[in-house]
Each structure stands twice: as structure tokens, then as C-alpha cells.
Design an enzyme around this catalytic site. Structure first.
Site, PDB file in Angstrom:
ATOM      1  N   HIS A  35      42.769  39.889  44.055  1.00  0.00           N
ATOM      2  CA  HIS A  35      42.516  40.784  42.929  1.00  0.00           C
ATOM      3  C   HIS A  35      41.044  40.817  42.553  1.00  0.00           C
ATOM      4  O   HIS A  35      40.453  39.792  42.229  1.00  0.00           O
ATOM      5  CB  HIS A  35      43.330  40.330  41.711  1.00  0.00           C
ATOM      6  CG  HIS A  35      43.485  41.368  40.661  1.00  0.00           C
ATOM      7  ND1 HIS A  35      44.509  42.284  40.661  1.00  0.00           N
ATOM      8  CD2 HIS A  35      42.743  41.657  39.574  1.00  0.00           C
ATOM      9  CE1 HIS A  35      44.404  43.084  39.615  1.00  0.00           C
ATOM     10  NE2 HIS A  35      43.315  42.722  38.937  1.00  0.00           N
ATOM     11  N   ASP A 329      40.349  37.559  40.335  1.00  0.00           N
ATOM     12  CA  ASP A 329      40.237  38.454  39.171  1.00  0.00           C
ATOM     13  C   ASP A 329      38.787  38.641  38.751  1.00  0.00           C
ATOM     14  O   ASP A 329      38.494  38.911  37.583  1.00  0.00           O
ATOM     15  CB  ASP A 329      41.077  37.966  37.993  1.00  0.00           C
ATOM     16  CG  ASP A 329      41.378  39.086  36.985  1.00  0.00           C
ATOM     17  OD1 ASP A 329      41.115  40.269  37.298  1.00  0.00           O
ATOM     18  OD2 ASP A 329      41.861  38.788  35.880  1.00  0.00           O
TER      19      ASP A 329
END
Length: 402
Positions: A35, A329
């Protein structure tokens, strides 16, 4: 003096040996990050004007970090609804394709596990696409299919809010997990070969999804609830089922997800701010002054590489070494753990795991082999299901009666 010099030389030699081992691992196996929110940065900062951001410096960091494949999140906020969410998601997918076309010497689109391996061997970075939030399909399986056709290879079932067919981890329960239409969404994702991503969803939704999926699932960017009690993390009973399912938790770097002291500090900060706002209604300067004093008296804790490694080790303990990966992330968070400031620092995490005694084979699995296995399992499931049934015509109004 000689003794301390010898110790320093031994420590340096050990570090060099670890560097070499990590280098070898990440040369042989693509490091797959689950991600990264870079496409949203284009939208937020320059309204998708691609010439306004030069990725060459970022490419250098990706190279330093030995990233072999990157799932780019095509995130759009849960506050976007209906056709607006669909349009914004398509525009985000377009950004990924344009990144690949502008920097062909660095990136290439990957649609399969074999693509990832081939692109990594060629010396490039494989670009994969992940949809972040089921609101992006506007309750349409047709839209889901078109997102897949555009290159999306996972979809996170919810984002920060519930949608019409699934509950989020960070909203009050509305459906007690998945609705019938939510089950149909998973069925169609399985038929397509799109990974079911359970980051952001409630534990009830996690369990419901595991009940109905025909393929392994992923958590593209989540950590473990037992180590840090954040609602975005994964409880142990789900990790145990993940092992049975064959899926992977891609451990994230979000500081408040990996450090319990920081998570608690954030909650206490929110409570103090609410108290001061109530006490000094209409006087924002006094609230600001009070918060400054509180933060001086309560220094903010910091997350570090060791915290991320703790979550990886807990996931290995509960789910097994075949079910753990990495989902940073980055570009979607404002702070990072100390030592993991950018993608260039990924090898430091693997060095920490080596220092803790993990084998090179375990690190190969965590780096990318586990995710490649899940991708191949999803592809095999899709090939089987496509022979058995056509695309689904299910409408939400037909199965989710109000």
C-alpha cells in the site's frame, strides 16, 4: 581501548554481513509493498497535473529500498459518493497508468504474479493497483468488473466509513459485517481474480468475508491488535483464520497502529482537546494555549523499527511465517516510525529481523513470496470459477431488502 575497538570492528562486520544478506534476499525476491498513496498526492497537490511532480528522486529511494513491486492505492475519500466516487477512482487509476508511461525505464504495469516476477527480473519495479474502499464501485458489480479491467488487483471492502454492504472498523456497526450484496461482491471478486482486502473493515466483516471467500484474502496495510489495540489492526482470532484461509497480513508502518503508547497518547490528546473546548467554548486561543501546555507536560511517544518488527513477529507467531508481508502505507501518513522515514529504509526492517534471528527463508517469504503465492491462488480460483459461472447480475436492491 583495544577491546572497545575490537567490539566496534566486530559490530561493523556484523552490520556489513547483514547488509549483504538483505541485499541478496531482495535481489532474488521482489519486495512487494501492499500500500502506497502516491496517486492521491498527485490529486491533492497538483490536481493530477503530472508534469508538476518529478518522481526521479522518489525512484532513487525506491531503488535504495529494493522495492520490487508496489501496490499503488487508488484511494478516494469515503465522503465521495455514487458516480463521483467512481469517476475519482477511475482518475486515480489513470494516474498510475500515466506514471508507468512517463517513467517506462523504472515502472511497468503488473496484472499477474508472473508479471511481477518478470518485471522484477528485468530490473524494473512492478506497478500494481489497489482500490481502497468499496464505495468506489457505487454498489455496481459492473463497475467492479471495469475497475478490474483497468488493472485493479485488490479492493479494500471499506474505508473509514461503512458503505451500503459492509461495516468499517472505524464506524458504528450498521450491517453486523457483510450484507448479502457484500457476499455477492466477494463472489464476483473471486471470479475475477481480484484480491479481497480486509484492511479497514470491522472484525465482523473480516469473519463474514472469510466465511464466503473462495480465495485467500489480504490485509494490505494493517498490524496486529494484540500488540497495539487500534481498531484498524487485526485480532488474533482473525489471524488464526487467516492461516486456514491461506491469506497474508501486510504489516503497516502507521505509528499509532504499531506503538501502543502512541495510540494511548493520541486518545488522551483527543480527550484533553474535547475537555478544553467544552471548558473554553468560543475561546480558541485558550484552547490552543491549554493544548500547548498539555503537550509539553505529556511528550509524544515515537514509534520505531522495533515496533514494526514486533508486529511481524506476533503475526508469525499466530498466523505463521507463510502469512506475513509488508504494507507500509507511505504517502498516506504524516509521520513514520523512527528509522523508516521512506521506502529507502525498507532494508533496515529486514536487518532488524535478521538481528532477531529470523532466517533468510522467512525473510524471502515476508518480502514477497507469500504475496506471490496469494496472487497465484486468486488467479487459479478465478480460472476455475470462470469455467463454472458467468459474471454476476446481482443488484443490491434485489438481495438487501430494506
Amino acid at each position: 581501548m583495544r577491546f572497545f575497538l575490537a567490539l566496534a570492528l566486530l559490530a561493523a562486520a556484523t552490520l556489513n554481513a547483514q547488509d549483504a544478506r538483505v541485499e541478496r534476499i531482495l535481489r532474488d525476491v521482489p519486495l512487494i509493498d501492499g500500500h502506497n498513496d502516491l496517486p492521491w498526492q498527485y490529486r491533492e497537490r497538483v490536481k493530477n497535473q503530472m508534469a508538476e511532480i518529478d518522481l526521479r528522486r522518489d525512484q532513487a529511494r525506491l531503488r535504495t529500498g529494493h522495492v520490487g513491486a508496489q501496490f499503488w492505492s487508488v484511494y478516494v475519500p469515503a465522503t465521495l459518493k455514487g458516480a463521483d466516487a467512481v469517476q475519482a477512482t477511475l482518475e486515480q487509476i489513470d494516474v498510475v497508468h500515466r506514471i508507468d508511461s512517463i517513467y517506462p525505464e523504472t515502472f511497468a504495469l503488473a496484472l499477474t504474479a508472473d508479471d511481477v516476477v518478470r518485471i522484477h527480473k528485468s530490473g524494473k519495479i512492478a506497478s500494481l493497483i489497489g482500490v481502497e474502499g468499496g464505495h468506489s464501485i457505487n454498489n455496481s458489480l459492473g463497475v467492479l468488473r471495469q475497475l478490474y479491467a483497468g488493472g485493479a488487483r485488490y479492493m479494500t471492502l471499506t474505508h473509514s466509513e461503512n458503505n451500503d454492504w459492509a461495516d468499517s472498523a472505524t464506524a458504528d456497526p450498521q450491517h453486523d459485517g457483510l450484507t448479502k450484496f457484500g457476499e455477492a461482491v466477494i463472489g464476483e471478486m473471486n471470479r475475477l481474480g481480484m484480491l479481497v482486502d480486509l484492511s479497514h473493515v470491522s472484525p465482523a466483516t473480516m469473519h463474514d468475508a472469510l466465511d464466503v471467500t473462495a480465495a485467500p484474502v489480504i490485509f494490505s496495510h494493517s498490524s496486529t491488535r494484540a500488540v497495539t489495540n487500534h481498531p484498524r489492526n487485526v485480532p488474533d482470532d482473525v489471524l488464526q483464520r487467516l492461516k486456514q484461509n491461506g491469506g497474508v497480513i501486510m504489516v503497516t508502518f502507521v505509528p499509532s497502529f504499531v506503538n501502543e503508547k502512541l495510540r494511548t497518547w493520541n486518545a488522551e490528546q483527543d480527550a484533553e482537546q474535547a475537555r478544553l473546548k467544552s471548558l473554553h467554548s468560543g475561546a480558541p486561543a485558550m484552547v490552543k494555549e491549554g493544548m500547548t501546555a498539555w503537550e509539553i507536560a505529556h511528550p509524544k511517544p515515537k514509534a520505531a523499527i522495533a515496533d514494526v518488527a514486533d508486529h511481524i513477529e506476533h503475526a508469525i507467531k499466530v498466523a505463521g511465517e507463510d502469512h506475513v508481508g509488508i504494507g507500509g502505507d507511505l504517502d498516506g501518513i504524516t509521520t513514520t516510525p523512527v528509522g523508516l522515514e521512506s521506502v529507502a529504509d525498507y532494508p533496515k526492517l529486514f536487518e532488524e529481523l535478521l538481528r532477531r534471528g529470523h532466517s533468510e527463508e522467512q525473510l524471502r517469504k515476508i518480502a514477497g513470496l507469500n504475496v506471490l503465492r496469494v496472487l497465484r491462488a486468486a488467479e487459479a480460483t478465478a480460472a476455475k470459477l470462470q469455467k463454472e459461472k458467468p459474471a454476476s447480475d446481482v443488484l443490491i436492491a434485489d438481495v438487501d431488502k430494506k
